[in-house]
Design a protein around this motif. Sequence first.
Motif, PDB file in Angstrom:
ATOM      1  N   ASP A 198       0.819  -1.225   0.000  1.00  0.00           N
ATOM      2  CA  ASP A 198       0.000   0.000   0.000  1.00  0.00           C
ATOM      3  C   ASP A 198       0.848   1.268   0.000  1.00  0.00           C
ATOM      4  O   ASP A 198       0.299   2.367  -0.102  1.00  0.00           O
ATOM      5  N   LEU A 199       2.168   1.095   0.189  1.00  0.00           N
ATOM      6  CA  LEU A 199       3.042   2.267   0.327  1.00  0.00           C
ATOM      7  C   LEU A 199       3.915   2.403  -0.915  1.00  0.00           C
ATOM      8  O   LEU A 199       4.861   1.648  -1.098  1.00  0.00           O
ATOM      9  N   PRO A 200       3.595   3.358  -1.786  1.00  0.00           N
ATOM     10  CA  PRO A 200       4.390   3.513  -2.997  1.00  0.00           C
ATOM     11  C   PRO A 200       5.832   3.883  -2.661  1.00  0.00           C
ATOM     12  O   PRO A 200       6.066   4.722  -1.786  1.00  0.00           O
ATOM     13  N   LYS A 201       6.783   3.240  -3.344  1.00  0.00           N
ATOM     14  CA  LYS A 201       8.189   3.544  -3.071  1.00  0.00           C
ATOM     15  C   LYS A 201       8.500   4.981  -3.457  1.00  0.00           C
ATOM     16  O   LYS A 201       8.169   5.425  -4.547  1.00  0.00           O
ATOM     17  N   GLY A 202       9.119   5.711  -2.535  1.00  0.00           N
ATOM     18  CA  GLY A 202       9.452   7.106  -2.788  1.00  0.00           C
ATOM     19  C   GLY A 202       8.323   8.063  -2.446  1.00  0.00           C
ATOM     20  O   GLY A 202       8.418   9.251  -2.696  1.00  0.00           O
ATOM     21  N   GLY A 203       7.254   7.555  -1.889  1.00  0.00           N
ATOM     22  CA  GLY A 203       6.122   8.381  -1.484  1.00  0.00           C
ATOM     23  C   GLY A 203       5.045   8.454  -2.546  1.00  0.00           C
ATOM     24  O   GLY A 203       5.194   7.853  -3.610  1.00  0.00           O
ATOM     25  N   LYS A 249       3.720  -6.570   6.535  1.00  0.00           N
ATOM     26  CA  LYS A 249       3.217  -5.328   7.139  1.00  0.00           C
ATOM     27  C   LYS A 249       4.284  -4.596   7.933  1.00  0.00           C
ATOM     28  O   LYS A 249       5.105  -5.224   8.609  1.00  0.00           O
ATOM     29  N   PRO A 250       4.228  -3.251   7.877  1.00  0.00           N
ATOM     30  CA  PRO A 250       5.015  -2.471   8.833  1.00  0.00           C
ATOM     31  C   PRO A 250       4.257  -2.442  10.156  1.00  0.00           C
ATOM     32  O   PRO A 250       3.041  -2.199  10.177  1.00  0.00           O
ATOM     33  N   VAL A 251       4.922  -2.735  11.246  1.00  0.00           N
ATOM     34  CA  VAL A 251       4.272  -2.668  12.563  1.00  0.00           C
ATOM     35  C   VAL A 251       5.108  -1.792  13.489  1.00  0.00           C
ATOM     36  O   VAL A 251       6.299  -1.554  13.251  1.00  0.00           O
ATOM     37  N   CYS A 252       4.483  -1.350  14.540  1.00  0.00           N
ATOM     38  CA  CYS A 252       5.129  -0.461  15.493  1.00  0.00           C
ATOM     39  C   CYS A 252       6.185  -1.231  16.296  1.00  0.00           C
ATOM     40  O   CYS A 252       5.935  -2.354  16.747  1.00  0.00           O
ATOM     41  N   ALA A 253       7.352  -0.637  16.462  1.00  0.00           N
ATOM     42  CA  ALA A 253       8.440  -1.281  17.212  1.00  0.00           C
ATOM     43  C   ALA A 253       8.681  -0.612  18.561  1.00  0.00           C
ATOM     44  O   ALA A 253       9.572  -1.021  19.306  1.00  0.00           O
ATOM     45  N   GLY A 254       7.903   0.407  18.893  1.00  0.00           N
ATOM     46  CA  GLY A 254       8.105   1.110  20.169  1.00  0.00           C
ATOM     47  C   GLY A 254       7.384   2.439  20.156  1.00  0.00           C
ATOM     48  O   GLY A 254       6.691   2.760  19.182  1.00  0.00           O
TER      49      GLY A 254
END
Length: 165
Positions: free
Chosen positions: A29-34, A141-146
């Motif tokens: 869902d996240l295009p590379k480079g924004g 998925k990107p998930v929260c690390a802290g």
Amino acid sequence: TPETEPPKKGDVFVFAEGDKKGEEITFDDLPKGGPFVLAFPKDPKTGVIKNGERNNMVLLIRLDPAELSPETAEYAADGTVAYSAICTHLGCTVSDWVADKGDLLCPCHKGIYDPRQGAKVVGGPPPRPLPALPIQTEGNKPVCAGGFTSPVGVVAGLEPQGGSC
Ligand code: FES
């Protein structure tokens, strides 16, 4: 309430707005480079979306890992970084994207942040960078690390002098 708790390690992210509002965000869902995607954390165990607190809103952006400053790379996963979407100037949502520069823009007073360099201020009145939210990878998925690396939003003592918007 659970909806207002701050993001914590293991939280996934969901779209904060648009057609996919509430759906979980994958790297696809996240295009590379924004550009970036505005998101809220979600506790994957309870299913609670933490959108009851505006300060929980983040922007997720996928960048070229080679372009990240060393400090930024520490908080990133696969070039993906997350920053608070709450402007450190007067608290507007950092909602715009400067496509030619790849920068983050707050429309209220044209505060500009560079997501490759820890969201440091590169234009306009904000007094400090956007806080980062460390990211790790879980599956696709990107998930929260802290937690956030610094206080979110307007910090007392750092407001601009003489009036407000
Ligand atoms: Fe963002 Fe003023 S509130 S630049």
